[in-house]
Design an enzyme around this catalytic site. Structure first.
Site: not given
Ligand code: F6R
Length: 610
Positions: A2, A27, A74, A100-101, A483, A487, A490, A506, A605
């Site tokens: 958070c 965040r 979050w 936060n945690g 990557e 992207k 996301e 395969h 983030k």
């Protein structure tokens, strides 16, 4: 994961809290809240949803007062809801806090507190801290927080206020980031520097196990037992404008466009005047020690993990040191073999706060192995705890999807590779000079790519309804494929897979049909012919091919439905160029699909919890 902010001073707290929370929304953003102490009262306001819900409510019914805390959430424990959002109060409603945690022993503590008569309203781990502080409160909030935290296990960054102490803001940190901003007759707390940059540039970094008492006159920092800590004040040079969108519709697009500058900044001051070596100032590991390294283990998460794979290719090719690349969440739980003096661990992280990466470097250090980290956020926990640091100079990255951080991480790997190669004699002076000269041409080439996005826009329009996509690459551009797929997933919520193109037969080839866009990285390289064969196999099964190819390659047009051209560069450096059209493809796809580019659903983030 958070964001928290706090203010104490003569101004009204709420506008400062809201400004800070807006900068921290990256965040996490499923709910938000604020609390203000004024006139012997504590007022709390919480809203489900994005920050604007809270802002609207505070505009309609303001909360005046010069002491306040704020939070953007979050969820980790308990559904996103108004009741679970912060600040959380004790039974009496006299004190409240933002957190936060994760308090890991919260269930045990909750049972104990319930047995003592405490009444819980939410399903969060955070609320137990409020009740613990209440339990130990005897007219001194600072002392009560210190005592309460002795009972807590886990990670926290906290801001705490009490209605009877309008001149005190208490902050604490263990495992989650927290900084103190020092002003003139006012102080601030925040999870991250951009949140307070508009207010002050003087910062104190709290360490794990420290508690701070902020008053408008100053700051006292102690450990949990009350022993005073001697803290240094750090001046932050970041430009506040750097955290703004600078006229772009989204942070992500702004950050994609910043990449030429970011790469230049990452190289700045690091190429020796002679042009044939690299200068790394914050290594703090002697050349003698580095010469003894027989294996490198790279640890990171997500996009940073992809940068690590590019790092492996170049380090192995040019320094002949074997390299292993591990996902941090796997490394930390798999009993890795580490040999002090012979192995070097490298972590890669934009935020410098990713919980799994942090735990991994701590494990490596516990086993006596030195750690060099490629980090963006100066003063972050990983930067401070690593033996050596290579800062990426990307500036604040606000868009949740990492773009400029990735290319700056890959750039840092080039620097480190050349540094190591020069040290162990695998890269000659001539070769280093040639590599460094070519590396310096990259920013200009990215500028060229950014100028012409027509084919990318055409592809986004053509495939915006796709339900799935495949990204293929080989060698240095295998991680580019990973990557590219990440992207797209996301920010456009399209299912996408990245594969080494040789793996296609395969399994993934079964997915190919006339609806599947397959993005193939087919730049001129040692594996070009192999890529063209793979493309033909896709075409033979009616798959739609988007090729990222080298400008001037006319032949590729015969094999692909769309060709995105990039300038000619050595294969080793091509991931830096390839990243840009793949980022833009995801961006334009997301826009075409009406997605929230900067704040994709379910993501945050900075992943500061497991
Ligand atoms: C993807 C993304 C994430 C991060 C990952 C590691 O766009 O941003 O996959 O790369 O969470 O974060 P850092 O680099 O902060 O350790």
């Amino acid at each position: 994961m958070c964001g928290i902010v706090g203010y104490i001073g003569k101004r009204d707290a709420v506008p400062i809290l809201m400004e800070g929370l807006q900068r921290l929304e990256y965040r996490g953003y499923d709910s938000a809240g604020a609390a203000v102490v004024s006139g012997g009262k504590l007022a709390i306001r919480k809203k489900l949803g994005k920050l604007r819900e809270l802002r609207n409510s505070l505009e309609e019914t303001p909360l005046p007062g010069g002491l306040g805390i704020g939070h953007t959430r979050w969820a980790t424990h308990g559904q996103p809801s108004e009741i679970n959002s912060h600040p959380h109060a004790d039974c009496s409603g006299d004190l409240c806090l933002v957190h936060n945690g994760i308090i890991e022993n919260y269930q045990e503590l909750k049972k104990q507190l319930q047995a003592e008569g405490h009444d819980f309203k939410s399903q969060t781990d955070t609320e137990i801290v409020a009740h613990l502080v209440e339990k130990y409160y005897k007219g001194d909030l600072f002392a009560a927080v210190q005592r309460a935290l002795l009972d807590c296990e886990g990670a926290y960054a906290l801001g705490v206020v009490h209605k009877d102490e309008p001149g005190v803001l208490v902050a604490a940190r263990c495992g989650s980031p927290l900084i103190i901003g020092v002003g003139e007759g006012e102080q601030f707390i925040a999870s991250d520097v951009p949140a307070i940059l508009k207010q002050t540039r003087e910062v104190i970094y709290l360490n794990d196990g420290e508690v701070a008492k902020l008053t408008s006159e100053g700051v006292i920092v102690t450990d949990l037992k009350g022993n005073v800590a001697d803290k240094e004040q750090v001046h932050i040079d970041w430009d506040a404008e750097a955290a703004e969108k600078a006229g772009y519709p989204h942070f992500m697009l702004k950050e994609i466009n910043e990449q030429p500058r970011v790469i230049r900044d990452t190289l700045r001051g690091r190429i020796a005047k002679s042009g044939d070596n690299v200068v790394l100032d914050d290594m703090n590991i002697s050349d003698e020690e580095l010469k003894g390294i027989e294996k490198i283990i790279i640890i990171s998460c997500g996009t940073a993990w992809h940068a690590g794979i590019v790092g492996k290719y170049m380090l192995e090719e040019h320094t002949r040191i074997p390299v292993e690349v591990d996902i941090a969440s796997e490394f930390r739980y798999r009993n890795p073999i580490l040999v002090p003096g012979k192995h070097l661990v490298m972590s890669v992280t934009q935020s410098g706060e990713t919980a799994d990466t942090l735990a991994s470097i701590r494990e490596a250090q516990r086993q006596g192995v030195k750690v060099v980290s490629i980090v963006n956020v100066v003063g972050s926990t990983i930067a401070r705890e690593s033996d050596g640091v290579i800062y990426t100079q990307a500036g604040p990255e606000i868009g949740v999807a990492s773009t400029k951080a990735y290319t700056s991480q890959v750039t840092a790997f080039y620097l480190f590779t050349i540094y190591m190669g020069r040290l162990n004699g695998t890269i000659s002076s001539e070769k280093a000079a040639k590599l460094l000269a070519e590396l310096q041409t990259v920013p200009g080439m990215i500028e060229e790519i950014l100028k012409d996005q027509d084919v990318i826009l055409e592809c986004a329009e053509a495939y915006k309804e796709a339900v799935s996509a495949l990204f293929l690459g080989r060698s240095y551009n295998f991680p580019s494929a990973l990557e590219g797929a990440l992207k797209l997933k996301e920010i456009s919520y399209i299912h996408a897979e990245g594969y080494g193109a040789g793996e296609m037969k395969h399994g993934p080839i079964a997915l190919v049909d006339d609806k599947l866009p397959v993005i193939c990285v087919a730049v001129k390289s040692a594996v070009y012919d192999k890529m063209v064969s793979n493309i033909q196999e896709i075409r033979a099964r009616a798959g739609k091919v988007i090729a990222v190819a080298t400008r001037g390659d006319e032949d590729i047009h015969r094999h692909a439905d769309h060709v995105i051209s990039i300038p000619q560069i050595s294969e080793m450096f091509s991931p830096l160029l390839v990243a840009v059209p793949l980022q833009l493809f995801s961006y334009h796809m997301a826009i075409a699909r009406g997605c929230d580019v900067d704040q994709p659903r379910n993501l945050a983030k900075s992943v500061t919890v497991e």
